[in-house]
Write a protein that holds these residues in place. Structure first.
Motif, mmCIF file in Angstrom:
data_model
loop_
_atom_site.group_PDB
_atom_site.id
_atom_site.type_symbol
_atom_site.label_atom_id
_atom_site.label_comp_id
_atom_site.label_asym_id
_atom_site.label_seq_id
_atom_site.Cartn_x
_atom_site.Cartn_y
_atom_site.Cartn_z
ATOM 1 N N ALA A 270 51.918 50.122 85.790
ATOM 2 C CA ALA A 270 52.163 49.701 87.329
ATOM 3 C C ALA A 270 52.862 51.473 87.521
ATOM 4 O O ALA A 270 53.890 52.399 86.657
ATOM 5 C CB ALA A 270 52.250 49.087 87.858
ATOM 6 N N ALA A 271 52.173 52.047 88.587
ATOM 7 C CA ALA A 271 53.116 52.864 89.241
ATOM 8 C C ALA A 271 53.169 52.558 90.599
ATOM 9 O O ALA A 271 52.233 52.666 91.468
ATOM 10 C CB ALA A 271 52.652 54.137 88.972
ATOM 11 N N ILE A 272 54.962 53.776 91.008
ATOM 12 C CA ILE A 272 54.555 53.699 92.513
ATOM 13 C C ILE A 272 55.806 54.374 92.626
ATOM 14 O O ILE A 272 56.255 54.844 92.636
ATOM 15 C CB ILE A 272 56.090 52.033 92.861
ATOM 16 N N ALA A 369 56.590 41.918 82.018
ATOM 17 C CA ALA A 369 56.379 42.089 80.963
ATOM 18 C C ALA A 369 55.028 43.606 81.577
ATOM 19 O O ALA A 369 54.888 43.929 79.937
ATOM 20 C CB ALA A 369 55.264 41.209 81.033
ATOM 21 N N VAL A 370 55.410 44.666 82.610
ATOM 22 C CA VAL A 370 54.590 45.306 83.012
ATOM 23 C C VAL A 370 55.596 46.379 82.504
ATOM 24 O O VAL A 370 56.208 46.549 83.522
ATOM 25 C CB VAL A 370 53.931 45.123 84.231
ATOM 26 N N PRO A 371 55.341 47.921 81.931
ATOM 27 C CA PRO A 371 56.105 49.187 82.406
ATOM 28 C C PRO A 371 55.877 49.478 83.507
ATOM 29 O O PRO A 371 54.670 49.315 83.866
ATOM 30 C CB PRO A 371 55.558 49.517 81.117
ATOM 31 N N ALA A 454 63.020 43.796 82.682
ATOM 32 C CA ALA A 454 62.125 43.885 82.480
ATOM 33 C C ALA A 454 61.999 45.196 81.788
ATOM 34 O O ALA A 454 62.809 46.079 81.129
ATOM 35 C CB ALA A 454 61.881 44.663 84.179
ATOM 36 N N GLN A 455 60.696 46.065 81.259
ATOM 37 C CA GLN A 455 60.546 46.467 80.691
ATOM 38 C C GLN A 455 60.549 47.611 80.991
ATOM 39 O O GLN A 455 61.077 47.712 82.015
ATOM 40 C CB GLN A 455 58.469 46.012 80.349
ATOM 41 N N ARG A 456 59.814 48.507 80.492
ATOM 42 C CA ARG A 456 60.131 50.173 80.657
ATOM 43 C C ARG A 456 60.074 50.975 82.115
ATOM 44 O O ARG A 456 58.993 50.024 82.661
ATOM 45 C CB ARG A 456 60.164 50.487 79.679
ATOM 46 N N GLY A 518 49.270 54.185 76.437
ATOM 47 C CA GLY A 518 50.300 53.239 75.190
ATOM 48 C C GLY A 518 50.893 52.558 76.275
ATOM 49 O O GLY A 518 51.667 52.329 75.199
ATOM 50 N N GLY A 519 51.445 52.940 77.369
ATOM 51 C CA GLY A 519 52.203 52.191 78.334
ATOM 52 C C GLY A 519 53.297 53.595 78.668
ATOM 53 O O GLY A 519 54.564 52.862 78.814
ATOM 54 N N VAL A 520 53.880 54.560 77.908
ATOM 55 C CA VAL A 520 54.449 55.082 77.811
ATOM 56 C C VAL A 520 54.503 56.894 77.675
ATOM 57 O O VAL A 520 53.204 57.406 77.319
ATOM 58 C CB VAL A 520 55.458 55.343 76.319
#
Length: 561
Positions: A270-272, A369-371, A454-456, A518-520
């Motif tokens: 996700a991105a805010i 659970a979500v970066p 939370a995740q990163r 990839g989440g990074v």
């Protein structure tokens, strides 16, 4: 929120949040990207050949078109029409159709008040809104993909801004997913959903059939994510690598989704973007607003048929009258700290559909659970758009603005903000002071993520200043959108379209796709992007020379407390 037109730091809008397109998105100048210019001639040609551009969805076959090496499908129903007997009811699947449905043009947008920005020359030039037909048959989405194959590409689902009141998935050229799909080898989805009172009128007091009525606009988005899960594989996307991202009101929608049990498992990153400061409703606030509107309309408890039969224009006029009575008029003075005090239609943190954060009942919980990527722009709402004389502000005018912002503390605040930039113009200082609470909201949201284990969480601060209109717009609210979408050239009226903007856009869009894949968010031409940690809140400063910085503005923000 009051519907009156007012000027906010250069943007003319009904109010700070509902302002024309500030959260809604940008309509940018048409242009040709470097990638498109290098395309083989046959790829640049447009094709509607059914053999190449037909896809099967769960509701039936759709035909789009192909251009620039990208397949595009627009106005695809992900839900049934929401008018008539379906008004104020949860979203329902679209009725299956026979034959092949044409999906060549954007579908209807949610009924809304578009504000007054279109009447202001500079603002309309910058944003270039894509005006569209409004209708309650608005549950539509758009897909851009490099190929209809089994590629299992990362999927990016965009949530538009406009607060919770206005906007659409194609509101401005910046939202066009063609370049991001082609250069990022990704699948891009944008969508429309119910807004304002149609999406967030709380009728839960009417009984269990309306228990979720205050969050219908968010449930629409969940329905769209379910459509993505069930269908995106046909479009070459990976249903197990879905990223939700949104700006301003769209960023707030991302925050809400991360607190919704119904959305769990439908997205994976996700991105805010400039959305951490938005306000949500508690059940008590939402119930009060609904009671006031129903009384204004003369609708009694349970009279759903009467409410469903009223024209939207009548509903909106009544809502405007209520807002004018209960909320202070917006006179153009920007103070985002007051947004939570304004009673308006927004998602309800009811502890059921949307869960509350332990930090407070008006804050949505986070999905640990979500970066997540979170950030804001340097100047946000306080810019020189529509204000040719903004840079002429003198020290006396600066002090007067800050004294209104924080009575009796102007000298200390100006001194704190001038320390790092002693040569800054008075208007630049005022812009940073007035928008510092938005940056603080980013830091606070990251801190709540840390508390939740939370995740990163990665922070950014977009500081690139547009050269358009002699640079007066600065790093304005929405300016980062064409960079994330790799649309700097397409949106030249926002970015100038020059090589520096295109280079930064290429790097930012590649980083976003790497994150989706990839989440990074690494390995795409930007400095290594370290996530936050206890006592360490680094931000990736995005400008002509991107760098990872610490909390260089901590003392400035502290002076406002």
């Amino acid at each position: 929120m009051a519907q009156s037109t007012a000027r906010a730091g250069g943007f003319d809008r009904r109010s700070l949040i509902k302002g024309a397109g500030l959260a809604a998105g940008l309509s940018l100048a048409p242009g040709t990207s470097a990638a498109a210019a290098a395309m083989p001639q046959e790829d640049a040609a447009l094709s509607t050949d059914p053999a190449a551009v037909t896809a099967r969805t769960t509701a039936g076959l759709i035909r789009g078109y192909r251009q620039g090496g990208v397949h595009m499908f627009k106005g695809v129903p992900y839900g049934a029409p929401t008018g008539g007997a379906n008004r104020f009811r949860p979203p329902r699947p679209p009725a299956p159709w026979q034959g092949v449905r044409s999906a060549l043009h954007y579908g209807p947008i949610a009924p809304q008040d578009k504000g007054m920005g279109r009447f202001h020359d500079e603002e309309a030039f910058i944003f270039r809104w894509n005006d569209a037909v409004a209708d309650e048959d608005c549950l539509r989405l758009n897909v851009w993909t490099p190929a209809l194959d089994a590629g299992r590409r990362p999927v990016l689902v965009w949530l538009h801004g406009g607060g919770f009141a206005a906007g659409s998935g194609h509101d401005i050229p910046a939202f066009d997913g063609e370049n991001l799909a082609r250069t990022g080898d990704a699948v891009v989805v944008t969508l429309n959903h119910r807004l304002n009172l149609l999406g967030f009128l709380d009728l839960s007091a009417w009984g269990p059939d309306f228990a979720e009525s205050g969050n219908l606009g968010m449930l629409d988005i969940v329905a769209a994510l379910r459509w993505v899960k069930d269908n995106i594989g046909v479009f070459g996307g990976d249903p197990d690598r879905v990223t939700i991202f949104g700006q301003s009101g769209g960023g707030a929608k991302v925050s809400a989704l991360m607190a919704m049990p119904a959305a769990r498992g439908l997205y994976h990153r996700a991105a805010i973007l400039s959305g951490s400061f938005a306000g949500f409703n508690t059940p008590a606030r939402s119930a009060r607003l609904s009671a006031l509107l129903l009384a204004e309309l003369g609708v009694g408890s349970g009279e759903i048929a009467k409410l469903q039969a009223l024209p939207y224009a009548d509903l909106r006029a009544a809502a405007d009258r209520v807002a004018a009575r209960i909320n202070p008029p917006f006179d153009g003075f920007v103070d985002v700290r007051r947004i939570p005090q304004i009673l308006d239609y927004a998602p309800v943190i009811d502890g059921r559909t949307i869960l509350a954060d332990p930090a407070g009942p008006a804050l949505p919980a986070t999905d640990p659970a979500v970066p997540l990527i979170i950030g804001s722009t340097l100047n946000e709402f306080v810019t020189g758009i529509n204000q040719p004389d903004s840079d002429a502000m003198d020290e006396a005018a600066l002090r007067a603005r800050v004294d209104r912002f924080l009575p009796g503390r102007a000298d200390a605040v100006i001194r704190a903000f001038r320390a790092a930039t002693p040569a800054a113009k008075p208007f630049d200082l005022w812009s940073r002071i007035a928008t510092a609470p938005i940056r603080q909201a980013v830091i606070d949201q990251a801190a709540r993520r840390l508390a939740a284990g939370a995740q990163r969480t990665h922070l950014f601060w977009f500081a690139w200043r547009t050269p358009v209109l002699d640079g007066r717009p600065r790093a304005f609210h929405c300016l980062d959108i064409p960079f994330w979408f790799d649309n700097a050239a397409r949106c030249a009226s926002m970015t100038g379209g020059g090589p520096e903007a295109q280079d930064l856009a290429a790097r930012m869009s590649r980083t976003l796709v790497a994150f989706a894949a990839g989440g990074v968010p690494d390995g795409a031409g930007l400095p290594p992007w370290r996530p936050v940690a206890p006592g360490d809140f680094p931000s990736l400063r995005l400008d002509a020379s991107p760098a990872l910085i610490g909390e260089i503005d901590a003392a400035e923000r502290a002076s406002l407390r």
